[in-house]
Enzyme design. Sequence first.
Site, PDB file in Angstrom:
ATOM      1  N   GLY A   1      -3.099  31.160   7.399  1.00 38.06           N
ATOM      2  CA  GLY A   1      -1.845  31.879   7.206  1.00 38.06           C
ATOM      3  C   GLY A   1      -1.118  31.985   8.532  1.00 38.06           C
TER       4      GLY A   1
ATOM      5  N   GLN B   1       4.749  34.940  14.691  1.00 34.99           N
ATOM      6  CA  GLN B   1       3.696  34.213  15.415  1.00 34.99           C
ATOM      7  C   GLN B   1       4.184  32.893  15.998  1.00 34.99           C
ATOM      8  OE1 GLN B   1       0.600  34.695  12.079  1.00 34.99           O
ATOM      9  NE2 GLN B   1      -0.579  34.658  13.967  1.00 34.99           N
TER      10      GLN B   1
ATOM     11  N   CYS C   1      -7.184  36.117  14.416  1.00 39.94           N
ATOM     12  CA  CYS C   1      -5.747  35.907  14.316  1.00 39.94           C
ATOM     13  C   CYS C   1      -5.353  34.879  15.374  1.00 39.94           C
ATOM     14  CB  CYS C   1      -5.013  37.217  14.560  1.00 39.94           C
ATOM     15  SG  CYS C   1      -3.219  37.032  14.551  1.00 39.94           S
ATOM     16  N   LEU C   2      -4.543  33.897  15.001  1.00 37.83           N
ATOM     17  CA  LEU C   2      -4.129  32.862  15.951  1.00 37.83           C
ATOM     18  C   LEU C   2      -3.347  33.464  17.124  1.00 37.83           C
ATOM     19  CD1 LEU C   2      -3.018  29.970  13.547  1.00 37.83           C
ATOM     20  CD2 LEU C   2      -5.212  30.266  14.711  1.00 37.83           C
TER      21      LEU C   2
ATOM     22  N   HIS D   1      -2.827  40.933   6.058  1.00 35.97           N
ATOM     23  CA  HIS D   1      -2.810  40.517   7.467  1.00 35.97           C
ATOM     24  C   HIS D   1      -1.423  39.984   7.861  1.00 35.97           C
ATOM     25  CE1 HIS D   1      -4.869  38.520  11.059  1.00 35.97           C
ATOM     26  NE2 HIS D   1      -3.664  37.975  11.058  1.00 35.97           N
ATOM     27  N   GLU D   2      -0.879  39.087   7.030  1.00 32.80           N
ATOM     28  CA  GLU D   2       0.426  38.490   7.348  1.00 32.80           C
ATOM     29  C   GLU D   2       1.545  39.520   7.221  1.00 32.80           C
ATOM     30  OE1 GLU D   2       0.213  35.869   8.886  1.00 32.80           O
ATOM     31  OE2 GLU D   2      -1.760  35.223   8.210  1.00 32.80           O
TER      32      GLU D   2
ATOM     33  N   HIS E   1       1.955  41.445  10.271  1.00 34.00           N
ATOM     34  CA  HIS E   1       2.710  40.755  11.327  1.00 34.00           C
ATOM     35  C   HIS E   1       4.209  41.018  11.221  1.00 34.00           C
ATOM     36  CE1 HIS E   1      -0.224  38.548  13.595  1.00 34.00           C
ATOM     37  NE2 HIS E   1      -0.739  37.955  12.531  1.00 34.00           N
TER      38      HIS E   1
HETATM   39 CO    CO Z   1      -2.526  36.956  12.425  1.00 32.19          CO
END
Ligand code: CO
Length: 171
Positions: free
Chosen positions: A49, A54, A94-95, A136-137, A140
Amino acid sequence: MIDIEKCHITHYPAKVLLQASKPVEEIDDNIHQLVDKMIDIMIENKGIGLAAPQVGVGLRLFIISLDGTRELTKVYVNPTVTSTGGLETLEEGCLSVPGISTKIRRYTKCEVKAVDLDGNEFGEEAEGLLARALQHEYDHIEGFTIVNRMGQTAKIVNRKQLKKLKEEHEA
Ligand code: CO
């Protein structure tokens, strides 16, 4: 107008990750290009995701692909996620917070309402990994990362990496 060429992964504590994003006003070619770029970046980084902040874009938009493929990537524009069910604690990464994998408590189910790339509204009920990914997304685009969700113990355990990320950001 978003400069797609300039989109790259942002790392905590970049400002765009710490503030609530703005609604997408029109799903034009530029938004389609942004989503294409986000899918490329997600696949390159082996994510499941990715949210627009991000890649440095403060818009309420994210993508999810539970198997990490382009084919199964779903796009959520201007989503609202309402969590339900019980709470469950599972390991997450998380990236945008590289080097940290930590236990995060989230709801086991949620409902999402969003608009797709054709401008059509849709709704989904989710559980399991999808419910977790959606929360999670959604975090963000609300300006939260897993760092906000970490308990005191996790913050202490990961203090060196958090310090490193802050130093890299300042550099
Ligand atoms: Co993330």
